[in-house]
Write a protein that holds these residues in place. Structure first.
Motif, short mmCIF file in Angstrom:
data_model
loop_
_atom_site.label_atom_id
_atom_site.label_comp_id
_atom_site.label_asym_id
_atom_site.label_seq_id
_atom_site.Cartn_x
_atom_site.Cartn_y
_atom_site.Cartn_z
N UNK A 126 -4.63 -1.40 -7.85
CA UNK A 126 -6.18 -0.54 -7.42
C UNK A 126 -5.84 0.79 -6.89
N UNK A 127 -6.89 1.42 -6.88
CA UNK A 127 -6.86 2.85 -6.47
C UNK A 127 -7.94 2.79 -5.39
N UNK A 128 -7.70 3.20 -4.16
CA UNK A 128 -8.73 3.42 -3.31
C UNK A 128 -8.97 4.70 -3.05
N UNK A 129 -10.39 5.18 -2.71
CA UNK A 129 -10.68 6.75 -2.29
C UNK A 129 -10.93 6.31 -0.79
N UNK A 174 0.80 -1.00 -0.06
CA UNK A 174 0.12 0.01 0.01
C UNK A 174 0.91 1.16 0.11
N UNK A 175 0.53 2.43 -0.89
CA UNK A 175 1.40 3.53 -0.98
C UNK A 175 0.29 4.69 -0.75
N UNK A 176 0.41 5.40 0.03
CA UNK A 176 -0.42 6.83 0.00
C UNK A 176 0.27 7.54 -1.31
N UNK A 177 -0.95 8.25 -1.87
CA UNK A 177 -0.44 9.09 -2.70
C UNK A 177 -0.12 10.39 -2.25
N UNK A 223 -6.11 9.30 -1.22
CA UNK A 223 -6.02 8.20 -2.31
C UNK A 223 -5.07 7.15 -1.84
N UNK A 224 -5.22 6.05 -2.05
CA UNK A 224 -4.06 5.04 -1.84
C UNK A 224 -4.05 4.03 -2.94
N UNK A 225 -2.82 3.94 -3.13
CA UNK A 225 -2.60 2.84 -4.26
C UNK A 225 -2.25 1.57 -3.73
N UNK A 226 -2.91 0.35 -4.35
CA UNK A 226 -2.50 -0.96 -3.82
C UNK A 226 -2.01 -1.82 -5.02
N UNK A 227 -0.81 -2.49 -4.75
CA UNK A 227 -0.06 -3.31 -5.66
C UNK A 227 -0.15 -4.86 -5.05
N UNK A 228 -1.07 -5.72 -5.75
CA UNK A 228 -1.01 -7.10 -4.95
C UNK A 228 -0.38 -8.16 -6.02
N UNK A 229 0.71 -8.96 -5.48
CA UNK A 229 1.06 -10.05 -5.99
C UNK A 229 0.22 -11.42 -5.63
#
Lengths: 138, 170
Positions: free
Chosen positions: A127-130, A98-101, A107-113
């Motif tokens: 994904x991008x979360x609001x 998870x990485x905060x914008x 906004x938080x960006x999520x990259x999942x393996x």
């Protein structure tokens, strides 16, 4: 069992914190909600349910970080590469970063393996979360 | 044009409770399709929402909205070569998704319209794009969605998965 939001299923069985996010596991069972129709006689965990697994895992991570009084919404599916299917008996492990914008605190960006028990990659999901303040209606 | 459940079920393999397209209102095979879905509080996704949850908790789950759009995409991709039963040997699987944007939530009582266009079709692979509208307003934009027809015999479960299949990642 009740939920604070509508969801097709409990898409994570367990979540564990990791260095830069969270790791979620989900055992696929033929009796999971909706699988009877996807497909009759041949249940396959729908690709969008992998997205839901990552979404629910990331949601828990954000709530753990910012407190339960935030509203987390899926704002965008930036990319998904589906690599292998998940069938009953498979265990999905989604390692989510998870990485905060830096420009937008909402906004938080999520990259999942995503991998299954035999080690095969099943999907790569971004994904991008609001994140909105206040779980209650404004 | 008004095509209902019978023709839909003769075309794609999705069944209750995850058949998420209610009606097809326009289809130009090989080109485009429009379909309707009614969102209702009777869907399983709402079964466990807590009594004291706020109204926002009833937003229709985005992955189900995407699944519904994707079923409209499969309908278009196989309209003239129906594949209603995966046990017959083939299944349409999502290969890749690029850039789906969610503009607004939808709630029970809403009727949404999916619009799907074929961008490109090469053999058993189709690239589709489109959007979902509610009351004329876009709620979902799908910029790139790849569907591929796969042989079901390649999809073995964990007990019967061969080393070969594992190496191939199927």
């Amino acid at each position: 069992m009740s939920r604070s939001f509508a969801a097709p299923l409990d898409a994570v069985d367990q979540v564990d914190p990791s260095a830069d996010g969270i790791t979620a596991t989900k055992r696929i069972v033929a009796t999971d909600p909706y699988l009877a129709g996807h497909y009759p006689g041949f249940p396959i965990y729908p690709g969008v349910f992998t997205v839901e697994t990552v979404h629910q895992a990331a949601r828990r991570a954000v709530e753990a970080d910012r407190g339960p009084d935030v509203r987390v919404e899926l704002a965008a599916v930036r990319s998904v590469r589906f690599k292998a299917p998940l069938l009953p008996g498979d265990v999905l492990t989604a390692s989510c970063q998870l990485r905060d914008d830096p420009d937008d605190p909402h906004r938080v960006r999520v990259v999942a393996d995503c991998r299954r028990g035999d080690g095969a990659a099943t999907a790569k999901v971004t994904l991008e979360l609001r994140v909105r303040p206040g779980a209650t209606d404004a | 044009m008004n095509i209902g459940q019978r023709r839909i079920k003769q075309t794609i393999p999705h069944r209750f409770p995850i058949l998420l397209v209610d009606r097809v209102v326009e289809v130009v095979p090989g080109e485009r399709l429009r379909a309707l879905k009614a969102v209702t509080g009777a869907e399983p996704a709402y079964a466990d929402v807590a009594q004291d949850a706020p109204e926002s908790a009833y937003a229709y789950p985005v992955p189900l909205l995407i699944e519904s759009w994707a079923q409209a995409a499969v309908l278009l991709a196989v309209w003239e070569t129906p594949n209603p039963d995966v046990l017959a040997g083939k299944v349409e699987l999502a290969g890749a998704i690029n850039d789906i944007r969610v503009h607004a939530p939808v709630f029970p009582g809403s009727m949404v319209e999916h619009q799907v266009e074929i961008v490109k079709a090469i053999g058993d692979t189709s690239i589709l794009a489109g959007r979902t509208l509610c009351g004329g307003e876009p709620i979902l934009e799908v910029n790139h969605f790849v569907l591929a027809l796969r042989d079901i015999s390649l999809l073995a479960g964990p007990e019967s998965r061969t080393e070969e299949a594992q190496r191939a990642g199927v």
